[in-house]
Design a protein around this motif. Sequence first.
Motif, PDB file in Angstrom:
ATOM      1  N   ILE A  62       1.434  27.279 -35.358  1.00 35.25           N
ATOM      2  CA  ILE A  62       1.172  27.561 -36.696  1.00 35.25           C
ATOM      3  C   ILE A  62       0.043  26.809 -37.204  1.00 35.25           C
ATOM      4  O   ILE A  62      -1.058  27.231 -37.797  1.00 35.25           O
ATOM      5  CB  ILE A  62       2.359  27.058 -37.917  1.00 35.25           C
ATOM      6  CG1 ILE A  62       3.496  27.931 -37.538  1.00 35.25           C
ATOM      7  CG2 ILE A  62       1.904  26.715 -39.057  1.00 35.25           C
ATOM      8  CD1 ILE A  62       4.806  27.521 -38.279  1.00 35.25           C
ATOM      9  N   LYS A  94      -3.002  28.611 -35.401  1.00 37.08           N
ATOM     10  CA  LYS A  94      -3.182  29.822 -36.342  1.00 37.08           C
ATOM     11  C   LYS A  94      -4.073  29.331 -37.591  1.00 37.08           C
ATOM     12  O   LYS A  94      -5.013  30.140 -37.903  1.00 37.08           O
ATOM     13  CB  LYS A  94      -2.000  30.329 -36.593  1.00 37.08           C
ATOM     14  CG  LYS A  94      -1.921  31.809 -37.406  1.00 37.08           C
ATOM     15  CD  LYS A  94      -1.881  32.950 -36.285  1.00 37.08           C
ATOM     16  CE  LYS A  94      -2.551  34.115 -37.084  1.00 37.08           C
ATOM     17  NZ  LYS A  94      -2.283  35.138 -36.134  1.00 37.08           N
ATOM     18  N   ARG A  95      -3.663  28.192 -38.092  1.00 41.98           N
ATOM     19  CA  ARG A  95      -4.223  27.934 -39.355  1.00 41.98           C
ATOM     20  C   ARG A  95      -5.682  27.463 -39.295  1.00 41.98           C
ATOM     21  O   ARG A  95      -6.638  27.878 -39.921  1.00 41.98           O
ATOM     22  CB  ARG A  95      -3.537  26.696 -40.092  1.00 41.98           C
ATOM     23  CG  ARG A  95      -2.411  27.186 -40.949  1.00 41.98           C
ATOM     24  CD  ARG A  95      -2.040  26.167 -41.876  1.00 41.98           C
ATOM     25  NE  ARG A  95      -0.615  26.298 -42.497  1.00 41.98           N
ATOM     26  CZ  ARG A  95      -0.341  25.385 -43.594  1.00 41.98           C
ATOM     27  NH1 ARG A  95      -0.880  24.391 -43.688  1.00 41.98           N
ATOM     28  NH2 ARG A  95       0.934  25.937 -44.145  1.00 41.98           N
ATOM     29  N   ILE A 150      -7.715  30.581 -38.721  1.00 39.26           N
ATOM     30  CA  ILE A 150      -8.483  31.302 -40.185  1.00 39.26           C
ATOM     31  C   ILE A 150      -9.247  30.468 -40.847  1.00 39.26           C
ATOM     32  O   ILE A 150     -10.377  30.793 -41.205  1.00 39.26           O
ATOM     33  CB  ILE A 150      -7.067  31.451 -40.938  1.00 39.26           C
ATOM     34  CG1 ILE A 150      -6.018  32.213 -40.115  1.00 39.26           C
ATOM     35  CG2 ILE A 150      -7.350  32.169 -42.248  1.00 39.26           C
ATOM     36  CD1 ILE A 150      -4.666  32.554 -41.092  1.00 39.26           C
ATOM     37  N   LYS A 151      -9.142  29.315 -40.648  1.00 40.76           N
ATOM     38  CA  LYS A 151     -10.162  28.315 -41.538  1.00 40.76           C
ATOM     39  C   LYS A 151     -11.468  28.403 -40.808  1.00 40.76           C
ATOM     40  O   LYS A 151     -12.344  28.663 -41.513  1.00 40.76           O
ATOM     41  CB  LYS A 151      -9.510  26.859 -41.261  1.00 40.76           C
ATOM     42  CG  LYS A 151      -9.241  26.173 -42.726  1.00 40.76           C
ATOM     43  CD  LYS A 151      -9.247  24.540 -42.611  1.00 40.76           C
ATOM     44  CE  LYS A 151      -7.702  24.225 -42.369  1.00 40.76           C
ATOM     45  NZ  LYS A 151      -7.561  22.694 -42.117  1.00 40.76           N
TER      46      LYS A 151
END
Lengths: 360, 279
Positions: A11, A14-15, A18-19
């Motif tokens: 997770i 993944k974050r 995106i960031k």
Amino acid sequence: MSSSNETLGAIRTKRQEIKKEYKEFTGRKVFFILCTLFALLLISGISATLGSYSITVREVYSIIWRGLFQIPQDTAEFIIWNLRVPRIFMGIIAGAGLATAGAAMQGILRNPLASPLTIGISGGAAFGAALAIILGAGFATGKYLIIGNAFIFSLIPTFVIIALTRYRRATPETMLLTGIAMQYIFSALTTLLMYFSDSDAVKEAYFWTVGSLARASWDFILPSFIIITACLIPLLWKSWDMNVMSAGDESAKSLGVNVERTRIFILVLSSLITAGVISFTGTIGFVGLVAPHICRMAIGGDNKFLIPASGLFGGVLLLTADTLARTIMAPVVLPVGIVTASMGGPLFLYLIMRRRREYW
Amino acid sequence: MVRCNGLAKLKVKDVEFSYASDPVLKDVCLHVSASEVLSIVGPNGAGKSTLLRCIDKILFPQKGTILLGETDLKMMKRMEIAKKMGYIPQRVSQIFPATVFDVVLMGRRPHLSWKSSKQDIEKVLEVLEILNIEDLALRDINELSGGQQQNVFFARALAQEPEVLLLDEPTSNLDIKHQLEVMDTIKNVVKEKGISAIISIHDLNLAARYSDKVIMMKNGRIFAAGAPLSVLTRENIKSVYGVEVIVMNESDIPCIIPVAPIGNGKEASRIKQLAKASI
């Protein structure tokens, strides 16, 4: 334990991903703005060297350098410092003003066709100018007669729109349609005025409506610059509210935005900006419509970036157009309004042809 | 009738609303508590959407009071309401391009003045994750399907961190799988965060399956209110919708099978009789 740690890790990556992507996306927008700024400086530099009075490129720059410390001495210095440089400044200010006003109006009216010229401002300005030119009557005196008149009359449609919103809700449709009605009314009044005047005055009044930077001078740049900067700051401050409003009135209200008041506030600011430009230059079309659209295609609809980008890009467009207007048929100098309209029309058609979606 | 108690997150009391002189809502009373899903059902034009708009102060009721927590909505500024209540309209049209990330970030608007901070970015990432739409983060919202868009606007409302969620027909454009997914998410979020949701919905079976309470409206008035089992009965549906239905109870959840519209049913049998007579 290890498996839950793994999912937590997944997770997290993944974050991070995106960031990172979002940061790159923001970076692209900033890059576009910097490129436009560079283009603006480049075109200003080239534009200063072009003109019917032949001065070498090197001489031009040494004159500009010298002029920073002393007042112009000879003809060449006078031409550079009192004709070309103010014209460049005025072009940048006018282009930036019209484009930012256009971006803001399209945003709050939720209409891609909204521009400083579709909501009656130019009609009002033209009537004010015609009144001053033909009857010599107006709110100011001397060299500010025409400008002052154009400025005040150009704000009348906005006041009518605001007055109307006291009786009807301030929906984008009401505001746009009222603006268009005002445009027609003022255009009829101007024609009526022209119909009963002698041909020289008519010609002058007509030429005023075809925007031009020929009247640019240091006296005009300062007031125009002050009006536009003073309005741009609150406009940028409201950029997030404008973003929220682009998803519709109901959504914006539920997100805490006072939609009606914000819409009127931004309308007033963008009207003042437009008035601050066209009362000095006359009606210059298309920059306010096209520049925001091109920027939106390049960097998306986030007003925090769109408004500055449109401003710089508008400056580039108008300056390029004026440089062409000065050189294409030299020694004849065309009014820049003709060039922007004839350049902007086909450009806009091209954009409509290649648009991907309902919008772009 | 539903009694109002002290624990309610939101109370609506004797609300009346009319457009011009056309009454749309009359004597509407309801309340919703923490961790509760309240569904509003009723035929088209019964006033479901209008009621939601009144609750979010997009429309101003002529009479009655709406309490958010302890505070009267009339005394609250729009921004204060936005901090506590999220609303997802039935149709949202984003006219200019915007990425999903930016749209969800707009949900943080009530909590700050003009610049987004690190926490806001984190909040958006968290919400995208809850709704499982991280992969859409940088897509243009206009390129997405109706169901995906619905999810994005739901995400925006969650980023708002509301205590009360108002959803106007959240399932109307979705296929059955997405309908169930959206309703599951709503239910989960409501239970996990202890918030309340008020949903206007056409699908009686979804309402039955996912709500703690159901309110049935007819002509701007509340016709019946209470647990799904007691509201979604054959008689109620018949008199509110004018439809003959079969209601089966499957493990305490009413399951509604529509059979025939009442008016048209008579018509149909009359036509049959006429057809027989002519032979």
